[in-house]
Design an enzyme around this catalytic site. Structure first.
Site, PDB file in Angstrom:
ATOM      1  N   LYS A  58      54.620 -33.716  14.399  1.00  0.00           N
ATOM      2  CA  LYS A  58      55.903 -33.945  13.721  1.00  0.00           C
ATOM      3  C   LYS A  58      57.047 -34.011  14.725  1.00  0.00           C
ATOM      4  O   LYS A  58      58.032 -34.721  14.514  1.00  0.00           O
ATOM      5  CB  LYS A  58      56.142 -32.880  12.631  1.00  0.00           C
ATOM      6  CG  LYS A  58      55.184 -33.046  11.449  1.00  0.00           C
ATOM      7  CD  LYS A  58      55.588 -32.266  10.212  1.00  0.00           C
ATOM      8  CE  LYS A  58      54.634 -32.605   9.056  1.00  0.00           C
ATOM      9  NZ  LYS A  58      54.886 -31.836   7.839  1.00  0.00           N
TER      10      LYS A  58
ATOM     11  N   LYS B 113      45.565 -39.112   8.450  1.00  0.00           N
ATOM     12  CA  LYS B 113      45.505 -38.524   7.110  1.00  0.00           C
ATOM     13  C   LYS B 113      46.613 -39.077   6.218  1.00  0.00           C
ATOM     14  O   LYS B 113      47.682 -39.448   6.695  1.00  0.00           O
ATOM     15  CB  LYS B 113      45.555 -36.990   7.182  1.00  0.00           C
ATOM     16  CG  LYS B 113      46.919 -36.367   7.105  1.00  0.00           C
ATOM     17  CD  LYS B 113      46.829 -34.873   6.847  1.00  0.00           C
ATOM     18  CE  LYS B 113      48.213 -34.295   6.616  1.00  0.00           C
ATOM     19  NZ  LYS B 113      48.756 -34.515   5.267  1.00  0.00           N
TER      20      LYS B 113
ATOM     21  N   LYS C 135      52.661 -37.192   2.781  1.00  0.00           N
ATOM     22  CA  LYS C 135      53.922 -37.459   2.088  1.00  0.00           C
ATOM     23  C   LYS C 135      54.936 -38.038   3.041  1.00  0.00           C
ATOM     24  O   LYS C 135      55.786 -38.827   2.670  1.00  0.00           O
ATOM     25  CB  LYS C 135      54.495 -36.143   1.549  1.00  0.00           C
ATOM     26  CG  LYS C 135      53.864 -35.682   0.284  1.00  0.00           C
ATOM     27  CD  LYS C 135      54.647 -34.481  -0.234  1.00  0.00           C
ATOM     28  CE  LYS C 135      53.748 -33.267  -0.314  1.00  0.00           C
ATOM     29  NZ  LYS C 135      54.001 -32.291   0.734  1.00  0.00           N
TER      30      LYS C 135
HETATM   31  P1  ATP Z   1      53.864 -33.603   4.822  1.00  0.00           P
HETATM   32  O1  ATP Z   1      53.530 -34.966   5.367  1.00  0.00           O
HETATM   33  O2  ATP Z   1      55.299 -33.454   4.395  1.00  0.00           O
HETATM   34  O3  ATP Z   1      53.375 -32.477   5.706  1.00  0.00           O
HETATM   35  P2  ATP Z   1      51.489 -33.421   3.232  1.00  0.00           P
HETATM   36  O4  ATP Z   1      51.071 -34.645   2.535  1.00  0.00           O
HETATM   37  O5  ATP Z   1      50.769 -33.043   4.481  1.00  0.00           O
HETATM   38  O6  ATP Z   1      53.065 -33.491   3.444  1.00  0.00           O
HETATM   39  P3  ATP Z   1      51.616 -30.642   2.417  1.00  0.00           P
HETATM   40  O7  ATP Z   1      52.642 -30.189   1.414  1.00  0.00           O
HETATM   41  O8  ATP Z   1      51.898 -30.392   3.862  1.00  0.00           O
HETATM   42  O9  ATP Z   1      51.384 -32.211   2.179  1.00  0.00           O
HETATM   43  O10 ATP Z   1      50.197 -30.027   2.047  1.00  0.00           O
HETATM   44  C1  ATP Z   1      49.883 -29.568   0.735  1.00  0.00           C
HETATM   45  C2  ATP Z   1      48.382 -29.371   0.588  1.00  0.00           C
HETATM   46  O11 ATP Z   1      47.731 -30.647   0.550  1.00  0.00           O
HETATM   47  C3  ATP Z   1      47.724 -28.606   1.731  1.00  0.00           C
HETATM   48  O12 ATP Z   1      46.709 -27.779   1.185  1.00  0.00           O
HETATM   49  C4  ATP Z   1      47.112 -29.675   2.585  1.00  0.00           C
HETATM   50  O13 ATP Z   1      45.998 -29.195   3.317  1.00  0.00           O
HETATM   51  C5  ATP Z   1      46.682 -30.678   1.526  1.00  0.00           C
HETATM   52  N1  ATP Z   1      46.647 -32.040   2.062  1.00  0.00           N
HETATM   53  C6  ATP Z   1      47.688 -32.728   2.590  1.00  0.00           C
HETATM   54  N2  ATP Z   1      47.303 -33.963   2.968  1.00  0.00           N
HETATM   55  C7  ATP Z   1      45.988 -34.048   2.667  1.00  0.00           C
HETATM   56  C8  ATP Z   1      45.011 -35.081   2.808  1.00  0.00           C
HETATM   57  N3  ATP Z   1      45.332 -36.251   3.353  1.00  0.00           N
HETATM   58  N4  ATP Z   1      43.744 -34.851   2.385  1.00  0.00           N
HETATM   59  C9  ATP Z   1      43.412 -33.656   1.829  1.00  0.00           C
HETATM   60  N5  ATP Z   1      44.280 -32.627   1.672  1.00  0.00           N
HETATM   61  C10 ATP Z   1      45.558 -32.822   2.083  1.00  0.00           C
HETATM   62 MG    MG Z   2      51.475 -31.369   5.661  1.00  0.00          MG
END
Ligand code: ATP
Ligand code: MG
Length: 331
Positions: free
Chosen positions: A113, A195, A198
Site C-alpha cells: 500500500k 488479489k 476494494k
Molecule cells: P482493501 O483493498 O481496502 O484492503 P480488501 O478487499 O483487501 O480491501 P479488507 O477489508 O482488507 O478487504 O478485508 C476483509 C476480509 O476479506 C479479510 O478477511 C480478508 O482476508 C478478506 N479478503 C479480502 N480480499 C480477499 C480476496 N481477494 N480473496 C479472499 N478473501 C479476501
Molecule cells: Mg485488505
C-alpha cells in the site's frame, strides 16, 4: 460449555466484492452457530488511506446492512462499528509501545500500500496491524476467520499478545487464524496473479456484491482469460482459469471434481455466461434482503447502537486488565 469466540472485520474502504464474500463472510455465516462471534466494521482502518467523509459514513451504514443481508444473525453475532468502541484505539496505543519497529516494517500489505501512497504514506498505514491486533485481542477470541492475505497480520497479533503476556502477566488469549482453503484468495478479474481488492482503482477488477445482473455479465464478459480451450484448475500458467473456476465452484455449490468434469471441454464463450448466471443467482437473495433492510435506516441504527454497547462491555473489561497489568493507576 461456552462456545469458542471468533472475531473478524472488514474495512468500509470501498464496495464489498466477491473476494470478501467468498473468502470471509460466507464462511462466517456457514459456521456462525458453532461460535460466539464478534464481527466489526473497521472504519478506523479505512482512514489509513484517504477517505471522503460522507462516503465513509455511507459505506459504514451499507456494510452493516450487508452483514445482515449476507445472513449473519444477531442471535450468534455481535455486529458493530470499530469507532463506536474507543477501547480499540487505547489498546492499540499500549501495543505500539511494545511492538518493535522491525516487526511492523516486515508487513507485506504495508509495503504494497505504501507503493501506491508514495509521499502521502501515513504513520497510520504503518501502525495499522497494531490496531488490528488490538481489535482482535480485546475480545479474547480463539479464532480469527479471514482470507489468506491476513495471515501475516494474525501472526503479528499473536507475537504482540505473547510479548505482552510475557512482560506483564497473562492477559490475552493467543488467537489462531481460521483460513478456509477454498476461496481464501480470490483473484482480480483483470489480472489472475493479483488479489481482488476494494482498493484496486479498476471496477472491472472485481464483482461487487451489489452489482446488478447486467453489470455482472459485462464484467465477466470483459474479464481476462487465455487462448487455451478447455478450462482447468491448478495450472500455474493459467491463473485466470483457476480463479474463474473457483468462483464458479463456490457460487454454484458444486464440488471441484464436478466443476472440473463439467468445464474440461468448454470454451470461454460457453463458460462465461454460465459463470455470470451462477454469480447472479448467489447475489440475488443478498441484494433483495439488502434493499429491504436499507429501507429502514432507523431500525438499522438501533441495532448498531445495541450491538456497540455489547461490544464495549466486553472490550472495556479486557482493556482494564491490560491497563492494570501495565501499571496505570485507576482514576
Ligand atoms: P482493501 O483493498 O481496502 O484492503 P480488501 O478487499 O483487501 O480491501 P479488507 O477489508 O482488507 O478487504 O478485508 C476483509 C476480509 O476479506 C479479510 O478477511 C480478508 O482476508 C478478506 N479478503 C479480502 N480480499 C480477499 C480476496 N481477494 N480473496 C479472499 N478473501 C479476501
Ligand atoms: Mg485488505
Amino acid at each position: 460449555m461456552a462456545k469458542p469466540r471468533t472475531l473478524s472485520g472488514i474495512q468500509p474502504s470501498g464496495e464489498l466484492h466477491l473476494g470478501n464474500y467468498l473468502g470471509a463472510i460466507k464462511n462466517w455465516v456457514a459456521e456462525q452457530e458453532r461460535y460466539e462471534n464478534f464481527f466489526c466494521i473497521v472504519d478506523q482502518h479505512a482512514i489509513t488511506v484517504p477517505q471522503d467523509p460522507e462516503l465513509l459514513r455511507e459505506r459504514t451504514r451499507s456494510l452493516f446492512a450487508l452483514y445482515l443481508a449476507c445472513g449473519l444473525s444477531l442471535e450468534h453475532c455481535v455486529l458493530f462499528v470499530q469507532s463506536h468502541v474507543p477501547a480499540h484505539t487505547e489498546l492499540a496505543w499500549l501495543f505500539t509501545t511494545i511492538t518493535p519497529m522491525n516487526w511492523a516494517e516486515r508487513m507485506i500489505q504495508y509495503k504494497e500500500k505504501k507503493e501506491k501512497q508514495g509521499e502521502e504514506t501515513s504513520v497510520g498505514l504503518f501502525s495499522y496491524p497494531i490496531l488490528q491486533a488490538a481489535d482482535i485481542l480485546l475480545y479474547q477470541p480463539k479464532y480469527v476467520p479471514v482470507g489468506e492475505d491476513q495471515r501475516q497480520h494474525i501472526e503479528l497479533c499473536r507475537d504482540i499478545a505473547r510479548r505482552f503476556n510475557d512482560r506483564f502477566g497473562e492477559v490475552f488469549v493467543i488467537p489462531e487464524a481460521l483460513i478456509r482453503p477454498q476461496g481464501a484468495r480470490i483473484m482480480s478479474l483483470t489480472d489472475g496473479t493479483r488479489k481482488m481488492s476494494k482498493s484496486d482503482p479498476s471496477d472491472f477488477s472485481r464483482i461487487h456484491l451489489l452489482d446488478d445482473p447486467d453489470t455482472i455479465r459485462k464484467k465477466i464478459q470483459k474479464c481476462k482469460t487465455d487462448s487455451i480451450r478447455g478450462i482447468a484448475f491448478d495450472d500455474p500458467a493459467r491463473p485466470e482459469a483457476h480463479n474463474l473456476l473457483t468462483i464458479y465452484m463456490l457460487t454454484s455449490g458444486k464440488s471441484k471434481e464436478e466443476v472440473a468434469a463439467e468445464c474440461a471441454e468448454m470454451g470461454w464463450g460457453q463458460f462465461k455466461p454460465l459463470l455470470a448466471d451462477s454469480i447472479i443467482a448467489t447475489l440475488e437473495p443478498i441484494q433483495k434482503r439488502y434493499r429491504e433492510l436499507s429501507s429502514d435506516p432507523d431500525y438499522l441504527h438501533g441495532l448498531m447502537r445495541e450491538n456497540a454497547a455489547k461490544a464495549r462491555a466486553v472490550a472495556e473489561q479486557t482493556l482494564q486488565k491490560a491497563r492494570d497489568a501495565m501499571g496505570f493507576l485507576p482514576p
